[in-house]
Scaffold this motif. Structure first.
Motif, PDB file in Angstrom:
ATOM      1  N   ASP A  42      10.114  -1.161  -2.971  1.00 58.27           N
ATOM      2  CA  ASP A  42       9.004  -1.010  -4.069  1.00 58.27           C
ATOM      3  C   ASP A  42       7.654  -1.271  -3.438  1.00 58.27           C
ATOM      4  O   ASP A  42       6.347  -1.589  -4.414  1.00 58.27           O
ATOM      5  CB  ASP A  42       8.743  -0.367  -4.823  1.00 58.27           C
ATOM      6  CG  ASP A  42       8.823  -2.329  -5.996  1.00 58.27           C
ATOM      7  OD1 ASP A  42       8.982  -2.936  -5.070  1.00 58.27           O
ATOM      8  OD2 ASP A  42       8.689  -2.181  -7.215  1.00 58.27           O
ATOM      9  N   GLY A  58      11.004   2.734  -1.550  1.00 54.14           N
ATOM     10  CA  GLY A  58      11.001   2.979  -3.523  1.00 54.14           C
ATOM     11  C   GLY A  58      12.193   1.835  -3.961  1.00 54.14           C
ATOM     12  O   GLY A  58      13.333   1.495  -3.005  1.00 54.14           O
ATOM     13  N   VAL A  97      13.852   4.946  -7.802  1.00 49.18           N
ATOM     14  CA  VAL A  97      12.695   4.421  -8.202  1.00 49.18           C
ATOM     15  C   VAL A  97      11.526   5.907  -7.158  1.00 49.18           C
ATOM     16  O   VAL A  97      11.014   5.121  -6.654  1.00 49.18           O
ATOM     17  CB  VAL A  97      12.486   3.126  -8.898  1.00 49.18           C
ATOM     18  CG1 VAL A  97      11.280   3.926  -9.362  1.00 49.18           C
ATOM     19  CG2 VAL A  97      13.055   3.355  -9.922  1.00 49.18           C
ATOM     20  N   PRO A  98      11.142   6.264  -8.173  1.00 44.29           N
ATOM     21  CA  PRO A  98      10.161   7.071  -6.309  1.00 44.29           C
ATOM     22  C   PRO A  98       8.579   6.855  -6.627  1.00 44.29           C
ATOM     23  O   PRO A  98       8.403   6.222  -7.201  1.00 44.29           O
ATOM     24  CB  PRO A  98      10.460   8.629  -7.218  1.00 44.29           C
ATOM     25  CG  PRO A  98      10.323   9.163  -8.350  1.00 44.29           C
ATOM     26  CD  PRO A  98      11.315   7.348  -8.527  1.00 44.29           C
ATOM     27  N   MET A  99       8.501   6.327  -5.212  1.00 42.42           N
ATOM     28  CA  MET A  99       7.347   5.772  -5.372  1.00 42.42           C
ATOM     29  C   MET A  99       6.128   6.867  -5.825  1.00 42.42           C
ATOM     30  O   MET A  99       6.407   8.181  -5.300  1.00 42.42           O
ATOM     31  CB  MET A  99       6.765   5.721  -3.547  1.00 42.42           C
ATOM     32  CG  MET A  99       7.858   4.211  -3.349  1.00 42.42           C
ATOM     33  SD  MET A  99       7.359   2.673  -4.143  1.00 42.42           S
ATOM     34  CE  MET A  99       5.627   1.796  -3.075  1.00 42.42           C
ATOM     35  N   GLU A 100       5.240   6.151  -6.373  1.00 43.15           N
ATOM     36  CA  GLU A 100       3.724   6.927  -6.700  1.00 43.15           C
ATOM     37  C   GLU A 100       2.555   7.178  -5.888  1.00 43.15           C
ATOM     38  O   GLU A 100       1.962   8.213  -6.289  1.00 43.15           O
ATOM     39  CB  GLU A 100       3.627   6.683  -8.012  1.00 43.15           C
ATOM     40  CG  GLU A 100       4.759   6.834  -9.112  1.00 43.15           C
ATOM     41  CD  GLU A 100       4.845   6.201 -10.769  1.00 43.15           C
ATOM     42  OE1 GLU A 100       3.627   6.242 -11.224  1.00 43.15           O
ATOM     43  OE2 GLU A 100       5.278   5.937 -11.812  1.00 43.15           O
ATOM     44  N   VAL A 101       2.253   6.074  -5.311  1.00 39.71           N
ATOM     45  CA  VAL A 101       1.193   6.051  -4.164  1.00 39.71           C
ATOM     46  C   VAL A 101       1.967   6.688  -2.654  1.00 39.71           C
ATOM     47  O   VAL A 101       3.398   6.777  -2.443  1.00 39.71           O
ATOM     48  CB  VAL A 101       0.672   4.807  -4.645  1.00 39.71           C
ATOM     49  CG1 VAL A 101      -0.099   4.429  -5.268  1.00 39.71           C
ATOM     50  CG2 VAL A 101       1.956   4.082  -3.437  1.00 39.71           C
ATOM     51  N   LYS A 102       0.805   7.600  -2.402  1.00 42.92           N
ATOM     52  CA  LYS A 102       0.677   7.424  -0.518  1.00 42.92           C
ATOM     53  C   LYS A 102      -0.233   7.507   0.629  1.00 42.92           C
ATOM     54  O   LYS A 102      -1.015   7.195  -0.289  1.00 42.92           O
ATOM     55  CB  LYS A 102       0.772   9.492  -0.703  1.00 42.92           C
ATOM     56  CG  LYS A 102       1.669  10.144  -1.628  1.00 42.92           C
ATOM     57  CD  LYS A 102       1.542  11.862  -1.689  1.00 42.92           C
ATOM     58  CE  LYS A 102       2.327  12.509  -2.897  1.00 42.92           C
ATOM     59  NZ  LYS A 102       0.856  13.630  -3.361  1.00 42.92           N
ATOM     60  N   GLN A 160      -4.307   7.169   0.518  1.00 40.95           N
ATOM     61  CA  GLN A 160      -5.064   7.462  -1.313  1.00 40.95           C
ATOM     62  C   GLN A 160      -5.382   5.790  -0.986  1.00 40.95           C
ATOM     63  O   GLN A 160      -5.202   5.246  -0.935  1.00 40.95           O
ATOM     64  CB  GLN A 160      -3.792   7.071  -2.201  1.00 40.95           C
ATOM     65  CG  GLN A 160      -3.237   8.754  -2.511  1.00 40.95           C
ATOM     66  CD  GLN A 160      -2.755   8.541  -3.496  1.00 40.95           C
ATOM     67  OE1 GLN A 160      -1.382   7.547  -3.088  1.00 40.95           O
ATOM     68  NE2 GLN A 160      -2.640   9.730  -4.345  1.00 40.95           N
ATOM     69  N   GLN A 195       4.545  -1.745  -6.288  1.00 39.75           N
ATOM     70  CA  GLN A 195       3.918  -0.698  -6.873  1.00 39.75           C
ATOM     71  C   GLN A 195       4.089  -1.170  -7.907  1.00 39.75           C
ATOM     72  O   GLN A 195       2.492  -0.575  -8.257  1.00 39.75           O
ATOM     73  CB  GLN A 195       4.849   0.703  -6.637  1.00 39.75           C
ATOM     74  CG  GLN A 195       4.326   1.787  -7.250  1.00 39.75           C
ATOM     75  CD  GLN A 195       5.321   2.517  -7.394  1.00 39.75           C
ATOM     76  OE1 GLN A 195       5.030   4.000  -6.946  1.00 39.75           O
ATOM     77  NE2 GLN A 195       6.497   2.781  -7.635  1.00 39.75           N
TER      78      GLN A 195
END
Length: 94
Positions: free
Chosen positions: A8, A46, A54-59, A62, A86
């Protein structure tokens, strides 16, 4: 060559540090504060917690604000990066 973070972790490209204050005072190298505003240049796949991904929330691309003393600073080629988890990212700037 490129940096590919694991788990992550997120690779951030350091923002330019202000060289003068709003009142016009020129800052020396030691007086400049570490930036907490950076651009995401790479994102890990992740983390896995209790067998669930747990998926990543940023790309990539950004702009984010992260904890002031978080992460590891690395120099890769001519550029400087900060690698953070993260969870150390506080907000996405839009």
């Amino acid at each position: 060559m490129k940096i590919s973070p694991l788990g992550d972790r997120v690779v951030l490209k350091s923002a330019e540090v202000e060289e003068t204050t709003k009142s016009g005072i020129i800052l020396t190298g030691n007086s400049k504060e570490k930036p907490v505003y950076s651009e995401v240049v790479a994102v890990g796949p992740g983390a896995v917690v209790d067998g669930k991904k747990v998926p990543m929330e940023v790309k990539v691309g950004q702009k984010v604000i992260y904890s002031k003393y978080a992460g590891t600073e690395v120099k890769f080629g001519e550029d400087e990066y900060t690698i953070v988890k993260q969870g150390d990212i506080l907000a996405v700037v839009e």
